[in-house]
Each structure stands twice: as C-alpha cells, then as structure tokens.
Motif scaffolding. Structure first.
Motif, PDB file in Angstrom:
ATOM      1  N   ALA A  52     -10.942 -26.734 -35.047  1.00 40.80           N
ATOM      2  CA  ALA A  52     -10.318 -26.673 -33.719  1.00 40.80           C
ATOM      3  C   ALA A  52      -9.178 -27.686 -33.605  1.00 40.80           C
ATOM      4  CB  ALA A  52     -11.372 -26.931 -32.641  1.00 40.80           C
ATOM      5  N   LEU A  53      -9.384 -28.883 -34.158  1.00 37.34           N
ATOM      6  CA  LEU A  53      -8.315 -29.886 -34.133  1.00 37.34           C
ATOM      7  C   LEU A  53      -7.100 -29.411 -34.920  1.00 37.34           C
ATOM      8  CD1 LEU A  53     -10.436 -33.147 -34.507  1.00 37.34           C
ATOM      9  CD2 LEU A  53      -8.851 -32.643 -32.630  1.00 37.34           C
ATOM     10  N   CYS A  54      -7.351 -28.752 -36.044  1.00 35.35           N
ATOM     11  CA  CYS A  54      -6.220 -28.221 -36.824  1.00 35.35           C
ATOM     12  C   CYS A  54      -5.473 -27.166 -36.034  1.00 35.35           C
ATOM     13  CB  CYS A  54      -6.730 -27.644 -38.144  1.00 35.35           C
ATOM     14  SG  CYS A  54      -7.257 -28.906 -39.315  1.00 35.35           S
ATOM     15  N   ARG A  55      -6.212 -26.308 -35.303  1.00 34.85           N
ATOM     16  CA  ARG A  55      -5.541 -25.275 -34.494  1.00 34.85           C
ATOM     17  C   ARG A  55      -4.687 -25.911 -33.405  1.00 34.85           C
ATOM     18  NH1 ARG A  55     -10.386 -21.931 -33.329  1.00 34.85           N
ATOM     19  NH2 ARG A  55      -9.772 -22.309 -31.180  1.00 34.85           N
ATOM     20  N   LEU A  56      -5.076 -27.117 -32.987  1.00 32.52           N
ATOM     21  CA  LEU A  56      -4.286 -27.834 -31.978  1.00 32.52           C
ATOM     22  C   LEU A  56      -3.129 -28.600 -32.613  1.00 32.52           C
ATOM     23  CD1 LEU A  56      -7.228 -29.218 -29.811  1.00 32.52           C
ATOM     24  CD2 LEU A  56      -5.640 -27.390 -29.172  1.00 32.52           C
ATOM     25  N   GLY A  57      -3.021 -28.527 -33.928  1.00 27.94           N
ATOM     26  CA  GLY A  57      -1.910 -29.177 -34.616  1.00 27.94           C
ATOM     27  C   GLY A  57      -2.253 -30.492 -35.279  1.00 27.94           C
ATOM     28  N   TYR A  58      -3.481 -30.984 -35.053  1.00 28.65           N
ATOM     29  CA  TYR A  58      -3.866 -32.288 -35.616  1.00 28.65           C
ATOM     30  C   TYR A  58      -4.463 -32.063 -37.009  1.00 28.65           C
ATOM     31  CZ  TYR A  58      -5.659 -37.114 -35.460  1.00 28.65           C
ATOM     32  OH  TYR A  58      -5.916 -38.438 -35.711  1.00 28.65           O
ATOM     33  N   ASP A  59      -3.574 -31.718 -37.938  1.00 29.01           N
ATOM     34  CA  ASP A  59      -4.024 -31.422 -39.293  1.00 29.01           C
ATOM     35  C   ASP A  59      -3.415 -32.385 -40.316  1.00 29.01           C
ATOM     36  OD1 ASP A  59      -1.432 -30.611 -39.157  1.00 29.01           O
ATOM     37  OD2 ASP A  59      -1.783 -28.545 -39.833  1.00 29.01           O
ATOM     38  N   ARG A  60      -2.853 -33.461 -39.839  1.00 27.22           N
ATOM     39  CA  ARG A  60      -2.255 -34.471 -40.723  1.00 27.22           C
ATOM     40  C   ARG A  60      -2.349 -35.812 -40.023  1.00 27.22           C
ATOM     41  NH1 ARG A  60       3.107 -31.257 -39.197  1.00 27.22           N
ATOM     42  NH2 ARG A  60       1.467 -29.879 -38.484  1.00 27.22           N
ATOM     43  N   ASP A  61      -1.930 -36.865 -40.721  1.00 25.48           N
ATOM     44  CA  ASP A  61      -1.982 -38.188 -40.107  1.00 25.48           C
ATOM     45  C   ASP A  61      -1.288 -38.180 -38.754  1.00 25.48           C
ATOM     46  OD1 ASP A  61      -3.509 -40.005 -41.476  1.00 25.48           O
ATOM     47  OD2 ASP A  61      -1.952 -40.459 -42.948  1.00 25.48           O
ATOM     48  N   PHE A  62      -1.855 -38.941 -37.818  1.00 24.49           N
ATOM     49  CA  PHE A  62      -1.401 -38.824 -36.434  1.00 24.49           C
ATOM     50  C   PHE A  62       0.089 -39.094 -36.218  1.00 24.49           C
ATOM     51  CE2 PHE A  62      -0.844 -40.276 -32.051  1.00 24.49           C
ATOM     52  CZ  PHE A  62      -1.183 -39.093 -31.433  1.00 24.49           C
ATOM     53  N   PRO A  63       0.688 -40.078 -36.886  1.00 21.46           N
ATOM     54  CA  PRO A  63       2.122 -40.307 -36.645  1.00 21.46           C
ATOM     55  C   PRO A  63       2.970 -39.059 -36.898  1.00 21.46           C
ATOM     56  CG  PRO A  63       1.199 -42.162 -37.823  1.00 21.46           C
ATOM     57  CD  PRO A  63       0.117 -41.121 -37.763  1.00 21.46           C
ATOM     58  N   LEU A  64       2.520 -38.184 -37.762  1.00 24.57           N
ATOM     59  CA  LEU A  64       3.260 -36.953 -38.029  1.00 24.57           C
ATOM     60  C   LEU A  64       3.035 -35.908 -36.942  1.00 24.57           C
ATOM     61  CD1 LEU A  64       2.398 -36.729 -41.844  1.00 24.57           C
ATOM     62  CD2 LEU A  64       4.470 -37.665 -40.786  1.00 24.57           C
ATOM     63  N   VAL A  65       2.007 -36.127 -36.130  1.00 23.27           N
ATOM     64  CA  VAL A  65       1.684 -35.180 -35.059  1.00 23.27           C
ATOM     65  C   VAL A  65       2.253 -35.649 -33.725  1.00 23.27           C
ATOM     66  CG1 VAL A  65      -0.262 -34.110 -33.812  1.00 23.27           C
ATOM     67  CG2 VAL A  65      -0.438 -34.545 -36.270  1.00 23.27           C
ATOM     68  N   ALA A  66       2.340 -36.965 -33.584  1.00 21.95           N
ATOM     69  CA  ALA A  66       2.662 -37.550 -32.280  1.00 21.95           C
ATOM     70  C   ALA A  66       3.980 -37.047 -31.706  1.00 21.95           C
ATOM     71  CB  ALA A  66       2.703 -39.074 -32.398  1.00 21.95           C
ATOM     72  N   ALA A  67       4.930 -36.721 -32.569  1.00 18.61           N
ATOM     73  CA  ALA A  67       6.238 -36.276 -32.087  1.00 18.61           C
ATOM     74  C   ALA A  67       6.180 -34.873 -31.495  1.00 18.61           C
ATOM     75  CB  ALA A  67       7.242 -36.319 -33.225  1.00 18.61           C
ATOM     76  N   GLY A  68       5.087 -34.164 -31.694  1.00 17.50           N
ATOM     77  CA  GLY A  68       4.966 -32.810 -31.161  1.00 17.50           C
ATOM     78  C   GLY A  68       4.799 -31.787 -32.269  1.00 17.50           C
ATOM     79  N   VAL A  69       4.152 -30.697 -31.934  1.00 17.13           N
ATOM     80  CA  VAL A  69       3.835 -29.661 -32.917  1.00 17.13           C
ATOM     81  C   VAL A  69       4.247 -28.315 -32.353  1.00 17.13           C
ATOM     82  CG1 VAL A  69       1.947 -28.578 -34.204  1.00 17.13           C
ATOM     83  CG2 VAL A  69       1.865 -31.035 -33.720  1.00 17.13           C
ATOM     84  N   GLU A  70       4.805 -27.479 -33.206  1.00 14.24           N
ATOM     85  CA  GLU A  70       5.138 -26.114 -32.791  1.00 14.24           C
ATOM     86  C   GLU A  70       3.860 -25.295 -32.663  1.00 14.24           C
ATOM     87  OE1 GLU A  70       8.168 -24.849 -32.030  1.00 14.24           O
ATOM     88  OE2 GLU A  70       8.875 -26.919 -32.225  1.00 14.24           O
ATOM     89  N   GLY A  71       3.899 -24.278 -31.833  1.00 12.36           N
ATOM     90  CA  GLY A  71       2.738 -23.395 -31.712  1.00 12.36           C
ATOM     91  C   GLY A  71       2.386 -23.175 -30.264  1.00 12.36           C
ATOM     92  N   SER A  72       1.227 -22.562 -30.058  1.00 13.77           N
ATOM     93  CA  SER A  72       0.780 -22.297 -28.705  1.00 13.77           C
ATOM     94  C   SER A  72      -0.693 -22.649 -28.581  1.00 13.77           C
ATOM     95  CB  SER A  72       0.988 -20.820 -28.350  1.00 13.77           C
ATOM     96  OG  SER A  72       0.301 -20.008 -29.268  1.00 13.77           O
ATOM     97  N   LEU A  73      -1.098 -22.851 -27.357  1.00 16.31           N
ATOM     98  CA  LEU A  73      -2.483 -23.234 -27.110  1.00 16.31           C
ATOM     99  C   LEU A  73      -3.407 -22.076 -27.518  1.00 16.31           C
ATOM    100  CD1 LEU A  73      -3.588 -25.865 -25.904  1.00 16.31           C
ATOM    101  CD2 LEU A  73      -3.804 -24.656 -23.718  1.00 16.31           C
ATOM    102  N   PRO A  74      -4.388 -22.318 -28.371  1.00 18.33           N
ATOM    103  CA  PRO A  74      -5.283 -21.231 -28.784  1.00 18.33           C
ATOM    104  C   PRO A  74      -6.210 -20.799 -27.652  1.00 18.33           C
ATOM    105  CG  PRO A  74      -5.973 -23.311 -29.763  1.00 18.33           C
ATOM    106  CD  PRO A  74      -4.700 -23.593 -29.027  1.00 18.33           C
ATOM    107  N   GLU A  75      -6.759 -19.610 -27.807  1.00 14.85           N
ATOM    108  CA  GLU A  75      -7.744 -19.120 -26.844  1.00 14.85           C
ATOM    109  C   GLU A  75      -9.021 -19.953 -26.969  1.00 14.85           C
ATOM    110  OE1 GLU A  75      -7.578 -16.603 -24.485  1.00 14.85           O
ATOM    111  OE2 GLU A  75      -5.440 -16.849 -24.932  1.00 14.85           O
ATOM    112  N   PRO A  76      -9.745 -20.153 -25.885  1.00 16.31           N
ATOM    113  CA  PRO A  76     -11.000 -20.906 -25.974  1.00 16.31           C
ATOM    114  C   PRO A  76     -11.999 -20.197 -26.888  1.00 16.31           C
ATOM    115  CG  PRO A  76     -10.344 -20.586 -23.682  1.00 16.31           C
ATOM    116  CD  PRO A  76      -9.440 -19.733 -24.507  1.00 16.31           C
ATOM    117  N   ALA A  77     -12.617 -20.967 -27.738  1.00 11.76           N
ATOM    118  CA  ALA A  77     -13.650 -20.437 -28.637  1.00 11.76           C
ATOM    119  C   ALA A  77     -14.538 -21.597 -29.071  1.00 11.76           C
ATOM    120  CB  ALA A  77     -13.020 -19.768 -29.857  1.00 11.76           C
ATOM    121  N   PRO A  78     -15.853 -21.412 -28.982  1.00 14.14           N
ATOM    122  CA  PRO A  78     -16.728 -22.526 -29.397  1.00 14.14           C
ATOM    123  C   PRO A  78     -16.562 -22.854 -30.864  1.00 14.14           C
ATOM    124  CG  PRO A  78     -18.009 -20.559 -28.819  1.00 14.14           C
ATOM    125  CD  PRO A  78     -16.588 -20.243 -28.534  1.00 14.14           C
TER     126      PRO A  78
END
Lengths: 325, 126
Positions: free
Chosen positions: A107-133
């Motif tokens: 789920a974190l990867c789907r939100l864009g957090y798939d690498r070290d945080f400094p590489l994510v902090a600037a923003g990630v392309e994509g869209s909010l995924p549908e809710p799923a457990p």
C-alpha cells in the motif's frame, strides 16, 4: 545509508552525538563522555546490521530476498535477526488488533513511498488508489523452530513501525552491556533508555523530531518513548497530500485525528507500537492507551493536548493549550 | 515363613523305597520360595510402572499449570487475533529474547515526569 559522521557534544556530564541515518535524525547520549566514541561504534554496527536485515529499500537486504522468495512461491529460512524483527512486527499487529500491520508495504508503494524518503518528499506522479484492505498480518507464517517465514506472493513487508524502535532498543542494550554507562538512543525521536542518571534523561517534545523550539520537556528514566505523527513524513501524490501512516483497513493514509501521539512504555518497540496504533485508532486511542496503562500525550491538529495514564499534566506555562480532555 | 519340613518315616533299611513317596521338602520349599519371588517381582514391577506413570502425568500437569509453558505449536501463522502468537518470543508465553512481553504492550516502570533540566534530545514525528 548510514552517515554516522556526526558531532559529539558535551553537556553536564553527558556526551551527545548527533548524526543522520535512514533519512532520519539520530541522537546518542551517554553518561560517561569518555565512552562516547566507543558507544558510537557500537551504535553504527547495530544500525548497519538492522539495515542489512530489515530495509525494504535495499535490494540486497534480507527482507527484500524474502519478498522475492515469496513471489516465487517459496518459504525462506531467515537469520535470527530477521526472524525476531518479523516476529515483533506480527506481535505488534496482534497486540493492536491489527492497527499496526507489517503487510502495508504494498500500500505504501502504491502511494509512492517505494524509495528512500528524500526521493519521495518532492512529490510523486500518480493518483490516489482506490481503498482496499492490505493483505493482513494473518497471511504471514513464522516457524520459529525452523527459522522460516512464508507468505503469499505479492506481499511486501514494511517493518517501519517496529524495526526502527527495535534498532534503538538493540543499540541501547548493547552499549549498556558492553560499556556499562547510562545511554539514550534516539532514532527519529523514538528513543530507548538504559541506565539513566538520577532524575532521568531530559527529552523535549515537539511536533517534528529535533525541533528545539518547544520548551516542553519530560524526564525519562527507563524504557522507551516514541512519538508518531503526520507532520514530517508526508508528500504529494499527483497533487493529493498523503503521509506514511496507513490504515490497514483501507490501504490509504489515516485521517489524522491527532497531530502527534507520544507514548512511554517498557521498551521503545512497545512505545512505537502504541503511538502508531494510537494514530490509526483515532478517537478510540485515549481509551485504548488508558486501558493498557500507557502514559501518553496526544496533540490535536489545533495544538490542544490531552494526557492519559499518568503522563504529567501540562500547565499553561508550557504551551498555553494544555489539558483539554 | 513356617517350616513344613517333616521327618521321613524310617525302616531298618533307612528311608522306605517302593512305598508312596513323601514330597521332597526341599523341592517344595524351593517352589514356594520361587512363587514368593514371582509375586514380589510382580508387585515391584506394578509399583514401578505406576510410579513412572504418575511422574509423567504430574509432569504433563505442571507443563500446563506453570506460567511460561504452553502447548502452542511452534508453527505460528498469524491466525486470529485471539490466537495470537506469531512472535517467536511470544510462542513461549513469556518474554522474548529482547525482553518483549507477548501478552501486552508493556507500560513503563515509571511514567515520564515534567522537568526543567536541559533536553539534549527532542521526540517528535519523523
């Protein structure tokens, strides 16, 4: 990863060493300034070891190899350290009713957090995924006698809620047992204390780890103290603000009822388990913490606070907004 | 033991031959002795087996009754929350190697107290 090239400081009979690792701040305090260098070496060894075992951002880590084995349909024999790290993560899931779940990695990867945080902090392309457990911690099988872990393909474990705190506990324990001095190890504000001096170690409390502008401080004599919150590790996903605390029932960031929750417990792992669970549980958190006798300080988004289970009540002198139940 | 030895009837030629022979008292005594040994051995064996069984049963009872013991199998799948013991340390029902309690998130020995002393470390979200 580790850049343990920090700076020692000495204050009132204590030596403080600061550096950064895992995109977060590291503070080491020892009660004997003569031992600070040796303590730093031990700290580095412990953190390097935990990183090699449990970092999902390193392809050469053992937990990454476990993910590949699971994708190939195999169980994997793991080191005692990874076995303990995963066992603690599953324990956290059990003890929080699933609020802290290590299978949120995907789920974190789907939100864009798939690498070290400094590489994510600037923003990630994509869209909010549908809710799923998330797949759920129940899908992970640990055989402690054979030292094996098995899980279905596609699951990525994220031990963020426990591994950092576990590293703090390990490092503090190693320094205490090898050097015999009192020690405080803080990894991103999640801290473990052993052999504190009389009166304890002073610990400031703030929304963001390392922010020294707050005048509020408590003394911690043993165990752990951890603060979870959404004020620091957040980013933009296709224009949507997101953060790293995922609700396992939706796979999406939790709606922040609290800005931060600080919890004291017998260990740093337990403190961080409880503070993370409190963020996920939202309005149910105070009663949950109280029932477990976990002293805690909860800060609302408007800055007002409430304390439970023996956490010292705040006077208006400290932040001017304390004590609203 | 009561002796059953009786003096044999005597003739001018000594012990009578050809008449009905009296049982050999030595042999009878030996048979009785052997039977007694058999009974004693049987009783001893019964007591021994019963003792071993009792000790084993008591051991099983203790293994369930004393804290820190459980029949939880080593293979622990996550399972239900109530079943709950996926931790290697938790499976023992006690403390894991790192001192983490399996049954609950453990409170501190003492709660933090407010202080005015210098705070070299700040805890906050990271």
């Amino acid at each position: 990863m580790s850049t343990l090239a920090g700076t020692p400081e000495r204050t009132t009979g204590q030596a403080v060493y600061r550096t950064s690792i895992w995109s977060t701040r590291v503070d080491l305090v020892v009660t004997d300034p003569a031992l600070v260098v040796a303590a730093t070496v031990i700290l580095r060894q412990e953190l390097d070891h935990v990183d090699r075992v449990a970092s999902r951002f390193r392809p050469d880590s053992e937990i990454s190899a476990l993910g590949r084995a699971a994708d190939a349909g195999h169980e994997m024999q793991v080191s005692p350290e990874l076995l303990e790290a995963i066992s603690l993560a599953l324990r956290a899931a059990v003890l929080t009713g699933g609020a802290v779940d290590p299978t949120v990695g995907t789920a974190l990867c789907r939100l864009g957090y798939d690498r070290d945080f400094p590489l994510v902090a600037a923003g990630v392309e994509g869209s909010l995924p549908e809710p799923a457990p998330v797949p759920g911690w129940q899908s992970v099988t640990v055989d402690s006698e054979r030292s094996t872990v098995a899980m279905p393909a596609g699951i990525m474990l994220d031990l963020g809620a426990t591994a950092k705190a576990w590293a703090a506990d390990r490092a503090a324990g190693a320094i205490r047992s090898l050097l015999g001095c009192g020690v405080l190890v803080s990894l991103g504000g999640d801290l473990s204390v052993q052999g504190a001096p009389e009166g304890g170690f002073g610990v400031g409390l703030a929304d963001i780890c390392g922010d020294t502008s707050s005048t509020l401080a408590v003394a911690v004599s043993s165990g752990g103290l951890a603060t979870s919150g959404v004020g620091n590790r957040h980013w933009s996903l296709g224009g949507h603000p997101v953060h790293h605390l995922v609700d396992p029932t939706t796979g999406l960031p939790v709606r922040p009822v609290w800005k931060t929750v600080s919890v004291a417990a017998a260990t740093c792992v337990d403190a961080n388990t409880a503070s993370t669970a409190a963020m996920v549980k939202g309005n149910a958190a105070p009663a949950w913490l109280e029932s477990r006798r976990l002293p805690a300080r909860l800060v609302r988004p408007d800055g007002s606070t409430m304390t439970v289970a023996g956490w010292p009540a705040e006077t208006p002198d400290h932040d001017g907004e304390a004590g609203r139940p | 033991m009561i002796s059953t030895r009786q003096p044999a009837p005597r003739t001018s030629r000594g012990t009578a031959r050809g008449t009905a022979r009296a049982p050999d008292p030595t042999r009878a005594a030996r048979i009785q002795r052997d039977a007694a040994f058999d009974r004693a051995g049987s009783i001893t064996k019964t007591i021994g087996v019963a003792s071993v069984a009792a000790v084993a049963a008591f051991g099983v009872y203790l293994s369930h009754a004393l804290p820190g013991h459980t029949s939880t199998p080593a293979v622990t799948t996550a399972g239900s929350a109530s079943g709950g013991q996926s931790s290697a340390g938790a499976a023992s029902g006690g403390q894991s190697s790192g001192g983490y309690s399996s049954g609950s998130v453990s409170p501190p020995y003492s709660a933090p107290v407010q202080t005015q002393q210098p705070a070299p470390v700040v805890s906050g979200s990271s």
